[in-house]
Design a protein around this motif. Structure first.
Motif, PDB file in Angstrom:
ATOM      1  N   GLU A  65       3.700 -15.933  12.550  1.00  0.00           N
ATOM      2  CA  GLU A  65       3.546 -14.882  13.583  1.00  0.00           C
ATOM      3  C   GLU A  65       2.206 -15.064  14.273  1.00  0.00           C
ATOM      4  O   GLU A  65       1.178 -15.217  13.629  1.00  0.00           O
ATOM      5  CB  GLU A  65       3.607 -13.503  12.918  1.00  0.00           C
ATOM      6  CG  GLU A  65       3.590 -12.367  13.925  1.00  0.00           C
ATOM      7  CD  GLU A  65       3.498 -10.996  13.252  1.00  0.00           C
ATOM      8  OE1 GLU A  65       3.680 -10.922  12.014  1.00  0.00           O
ATOM      9  OE2 GLU A  65       3.192 -10.024  13.970  1.00  0.00           O
ATOM     10  N   ILE A 116       0.137 -24.586  22.666  1.00  0.00           N
ATOM     11  CA  ILE A 116       1.264 -24.152  21.812  1.00  0.00           C
ATOM     12  C   ILE A 116       2.519 -24.110  22.662  1.00  0.00           C
ATOM     13  O   ILE A 116       2.649 -23.305  23.581  1.00  0.00           O
ATOM     14  CB  ILE A 116       0.975 -22.759  21.231  1.00  0.00           C
ATOM     15  CG1 ILE A 116      -0.300 -22.820  20.371  1.00  0.00           C
ATOM     16  CG2 ILE A 116       2.150 -22.244  20.412  1.00  0.00           C
ATOM     17  CD1 ILE A 116      -0.827 -21.471  20.025  1.00  0.00           C
ATOM     18  N   SER A 165      -4.658 -11.277  17.488  1.00  0.00           N
ATOM     19  CA  SER A 165      -6.027 -11.041  17.024  1.00  0.00           C
ATOM     20  C   SER A 165      -6.881 -12.252  17.338  1.00  0.00           C
ATOM     21  O   SER A 165      -6.369 -13.335  17.619  1.00  0.00           O
ATOM     22  CB  SER A 165      -6.027 -10.766  15.519  1.00  0.00           C
ATOM     23  OG  SER A 165      -5.876 -12.011  14.834  1.00  0.00           O
ATOM     24  N   ARG A 175      -9.271  -0.151  11.887  1.00  0.00           N
ATOM     25  CA  ARG A 175      -8.147   0.431  11.161  1.00  0.00           C
ATOM     26  C   ARG A 175      -8.545   0.635   9.700  1.00  0.00           C
ATOM     27  O   ARG A 175      -9.168  -0.253   9.106  1.00  0.00           O
ATOM     28  CB  ARG A 175      -6.912  -0.485  11.239  1.00  0.00           C
ATOM     29  CG  ARG A 175      -6.470  -0.661  12.688  1.00  0.00           C
ATOM     30  CD  ARG A 175      -5.105  -1.227  12.847  1.00  0.00           C
ATOM     31  NE  ARG A 175      -4.804  -1.447  14.269  1.00  0.00           N
ATOM     32  CZ  ARG A 175      -3.705  -2.051  14.709  1.00  0.00           C
ATOM     33  NH1 ARG A 175      -2.827  -2.509  13.834  1.00  0.00           N
ATOM     34  NH2 ARG A 175      -3.496  -2.224  15.998  1.00  0.00           N
TER      35      ARG A 175
HETATM   36  O1  FB9 Z   1      -2.902 -12.724  15.930  1.00  0.00           O
HETATM   37  C1  FB9 Z   1      -2.011 -12.894  15.151  1.00  0.00           C
HETATM   38  N1  FB9 Z   1      -1.661 -14.095  14.638  1.00  0.00           N
HETATM   39  C2  FB9 Z   1      -2.158 -15.334  15.101  1.00  0.00           C
HETATM   40  C3  FB9 Z   1      -2.623 -15.510  16.385  1.00  0.00           C
HETATM   41  C4  FB9 Z   1      -3.025 -16.784  16.799  1.00  0.00           C
HETATM   42  C5  FB9 Z   1      -2.971 -17.846  15.902  1.00  0.00           C
HETATM   43  O2  FB9 Z   1      -3.359 -19.140  16.241  1.00  0.00           O
HETATM   44  C6  FB9 Z   1      -3.630 -19.404  17.618  1.00  0.00           C
HETATM   45  C7  FB9 Z   1      -2.856 -20.088  18.425  1.00  0.00           C
HETATM   46  C8  FB9 Z   1      -4.052 -20.804  17.858  1.00  0.00           C
HETATM   47  C9  FB9 Z   1      -2.517 -17.678  14.626  1.00  0.00           C
HETATM   48  C10 FB9 Z   1      -2.108 -16.402  14.215  1.00  0.00           C
HETATM   49  N2  FB9 Z   1      -1.203 -11.818  14.750  1.00  0.00           N
HETATM   50  C11 FB9 Z   1      -1.454 -10.524  15.306  1.00  0.00           C
HETATM   51  C12 FB9 Z   1      -0.108 -11.945  13.834  1.00  0.00           C
HETATM   52  C13 FB9 Z   1      -0.517 -11.790  12.420  1.00  0.00           C
HETATM   53  O3  FB9 Z   1      -1.750 -12.436  12.147  1.00  0.00           O
HETATM   54  C14 FB9 Z   1      -0.612 -10.337  11.900  1.00  0.00           C
HETATM   55  O4  FB9 Z   1      -0.479 -10.445  10.515  1.00  0.00           O
HETATM   56  C15 FB9 Z   1      -1.889  -9.632  12.175  1.00  0.00           C
HETATM   57  N3  FB9 Z   1      -1.935  -9.042  13.461  1.00  0.00           N
HETATM   58  C16 FB9 Z   1      -2.938  -8.033  13.758  1.00  0.00           C
HETATM   59  C17 FB9 Z   1      -2.612  -6.620  13.567  1.00  0.00           C
HETATM   60  O5  FB9 Z   1      -2.678  -6.431  12.221  1.00  0.00           O
HETATM   61  C18 FB9 Z   1      -2.789  -5.061  11.874  1.00  0.00           C
HETATM   62  C19 FB9 Z   1      -2.469  -9.844  14.553  1.00  0.00           C
HETATM   63  C20 FB9 Z   1      -3.094  -8.569  15.140  1.00  0.00           C
HETATM   64  C21 FB9 Z   1      -2.393  -7.935  16.227  1.00  0.00           C
HETATM   65  C22 FB9 Z   1      -1.076  -7.498  16.144  1.00  0.00           C
HETATM   66  C23 FB9 Z   1      -0.474  -6.943  17.256  1.00  0.00           C
HETATM   67  C24 FB9 Z   1      -1.173  -6.816  18.425  1.00  0.00           C
HETATM   68  C25 FB9 Z   1      -2.491  -7.277  18.521  1.00  0.00           C
HETATM   69  C26 FB9 Z   1      -3.087  -7.837  17.406  1.00  0.00           C
HETATM   70  C27 FB9 Z   1      -0.556  -6.268  19.560  1.00  0.00           C
HETATM   71  C28 FB9 Z   1      -0.052  -5.826  20.485  1.00  0.00           C
HETATM   72  C29 FB9 Z   1       0.573  -5.295  21.644  1.00  0.00           C
HETATM   73  C30 FB9 Z   1       1.939  -5.185  21.670  1.00  0.00           C
HETATM   74  C31 FB9 Z   1       2.521  -4.680  22.785  1.00  0.00           C
HETATM   75  C32 FB9 Z   1       1.750  -4.295  23.877  1.00  0.00           C
HETATM   76  C33 FB9 Z   1       0.387  -4.408  23.813  1.00  0.00           C
HETATM   77  C34 FB9 Z   1      -0.213  -4.914  22.714  1.00  0.00           C
END
Ligand code: FB9
Length: 498
Positions: free
Chosen positions: A428, A397, A457, A355
């Motif tokens: 989140e 979790i 992610s 991105r």
């Molecule tokens: O991963 C994220 N956060 C996260 C995940 C795991 C975690 O700890 C683990 C348990 C031990 C801690 C944090 N996020 C998604 C949330 C945020 O970090 C966010 O700020 C950043 N997001 C990314 C996108 O940013 C542009 C993370 C990434 C993301 C967001 C959405 C999707 C995938 C990755 C999606 C989707 C989707 C939705 C519907 C259908 C199909 C796919």
């Protein structure tokens, strides 16, 4: 051992010869230690001559050691006589070895007998005595002396205080290759030594069984790959199959149009997406499917009013760096729709997406997206919540909440939150939703089939688990390789978030 060998060589430098028994007594070392040093020197051919001889040496018997410790029998008799004297019968009864002790004390002139009162009474004849037997035995015991006079030897042997033992000693002299320095022990046994037999005359450095082996050079998994393996295991345990994500370049059609994301959506412009200049356009699409996608965007259908805009193939054909792995999910779902009859599936993917975002400490222009997809008849939002609960429960979790959100290709959509014990707040951890009918039906999936999906992610959990604050310490040219070498095995789970 080292210094005894050098002391032997130095002694031979200044003396014609020496025997090992003499050296043991001279240096107050055990004879065994001296002989060991001789054997060690003999490994170096010709450095010394050692002539073996059988010699004898005096040793104290058990009785002799008792006398050396507590005094001679005669001294015990003398020391047991009080000022006023004592009945002989008393003393003979109470003092050990009284008979021999009494006679020796009498012949030494230390005591006398008084029979004037009838009963024999023993008196001291001298004020004090010198217990020469005890002294001599002590000197023999500590090596101060090694020999006795003939009369002493005869007397002590008769009294069973000493015994003569045969001992093999070595008379040492300079050898033809005499040297004051000892050649270093060999560290390696070579094939030349084996073939010539020269190993027999060489000293080898003792094998150090405690030496640690050389750490074998081996590969090291990057933390991201360790966390990816954890997530992959969880998906596989839940019956998900991995999607083929080996195409970073994707057409806008599969990345956006197939997902019912309109061509004027801001996410599709160059501020958010990397466009490929060569080849700029994709050309191969399933034409009938493409027509249905065009129609649903431009006019609607399947109960949807569509976006009512002039949908353009040129826009859909633009090649980009895929912005999400949901483009792969679209390809897989289309492929699934071509298989009749429909069968339910569970797919997952974990791979890089790109991105054109503002870079900062936690964002690069790319990240790894994790995505789970379930396609089946009559799936509900509850099923989506349930599968997400199950997925994150396997990560440890338990406390999860959902918040309504918006995605162009899912309706309803939910953001996923988990409670951060450390920060004492909800964070989140992902996004999710039910793919829209405008996406699924043009593919040809049967009515009644729903597809639920969620994503998160890989970098976020990895940075949290490994305590990395700047993403450049995790990914990119500035990563310190020893971070890769030294990081611990990871256990993904919210408890690490505290
Ligand atoms: O991963 C994220 N956060 C996260 C995940 C795991 C975690 O700890 C683990 C348990 C031990 C801690 C944090 N996020 C998604 C949330 C945020 O970090 C966010 O700020 C950043 N997001 C990314 C996108 O940013 C542009 C993370 C990434 C993301 C967001 C959405 C999707 C995938 C990755 C999606 C989707 C989707 C939705 C519907 C259908 C199909 C796919």
């Amino acid at each position: 051992m080292g210094d005894i060998r050098e002391r032997i060589l130095s002694h031979l430098e200044n003396n014609e010869d020496a025997d090992t028994l003499f050296l043991a007594e001279k240096w107050d070392e055990t004879h065994q230690k001296i002989v060991g040093a001789v054997k060690s020197l003999q490994i170096h051919e010709g450095i010394i001559d050692a002539e073996q001889k059988v010699s004898s040496k005096l040793e104290l018997t058990k009785e002799g050691r008792a006398v050396a410790d507590s005094g001679s029998h005669e001294a015990l008799i003398f020391n047991s006589i009080p000022e006023e004297g004592i009945l002989q019968s008393e003393i003979m009864k109470n003092v050990p070895n009284a008979k021999i002790g009494f006679n020796k004390a009498m012949s030494a002139g230390w005591i006398t007998i008084d029979k004037s009162d009838g009963a024999a009474k023993v008196l001291r004849k001298v004020e004090e005595i010198t217990d020469s037997v005890q002294e001599t035995l002590k000197q023999l015991q500590n090596g101060t002396i090694t020999k006795l006079s003939d009369s002493q030897f005869k007397d002590y042997k008769k009294r069973k205080l000493v015994t003569e033992v045969k001992v093999t000693i070595y008379v040492l002299r300079k050898g033809p290759n005499f040297s004051l320095t000892i050649p270093e022990p060999e560290k390696d046994l070579t094939d030349e030594m084996l073939s010539t037999g020269s190993w027999k005359n060489k000293e080898f450095k003792p094998y150090n069984f405690n030496a640690l082996g050389i750490m074998p050079q081996s590969g090291h998994l990057h933390p991201l790959l360790k966390v990816r393996a954890q997530y992959m295991t969880i998906f596989l345990e839940m019956g998900f199959s991995e999607m083929p994500t080996n195409n970073f370049v994707e057409s806008s059609f599969w990345n956006f149009d197939a997902l019912f994301q309109p061509q004027q959506h801001p996410a599709r412009d160059a501020h958010d997406t990397f466009f490929i200049s060569k080849p700029m356009n994709a050309t191969k699409f399933p034409e009938d499917y493409l027509e249905r996608v065009k129609k649903v965007h431009a006019e609607g259908g399947y109960g949807s009013q569509g976006y009512k805009y002039d949908w353009k193939r040129e826009e859909a054909s633009k090649n980009i760096m895929r912005t999400h792995t949901t483009a792969v999910s679209a390809r897989m779902l289309y492929k699934l729709a071509q298989q009749k009859p429909f069968k339910p599936v569970r797919y997952f993917s974990i791979d890089r997406v790109f991105r054109n975002e503002t870079l900062d400490a936690t964002h690069l222009a790319e990240f790894h997206q994790i995505e789970g997809v379930v396609a089946d008849y009559d799936l509900t939002l509850g099923d989506l919540m349930g599968v997400i609960h199950e997925f994150f429960k396997k990560l440890g979790i338990q406390k999860i909440r959902f918040k309504p959100a918006y995605n162009p290709y899912t309706e309803p959509s939910m953001e996923i939150f988990s409670y951060h014990e450390g920060l004492k707040k909800w964070v989140e951890i992902g996004n999710s939703g039910v793919f829209r009918p405008e996406m699924l039906l043009p593919m040809g999936l049967p009515e009644g089939v729903n597809v639920i999906a969620w994503g998160l992610s890989l970098e976020r959990p990895t940075m949290i688990l490994y305590g990395i604050n700047n993403i450049r310490d995790l990914i990119g040219p500035k990563v310190k390789l020893n971070m890769v070498y030294n990081n611990p095995i990871c256990r993904v789970g919210i408890e690490q978030l505290s």
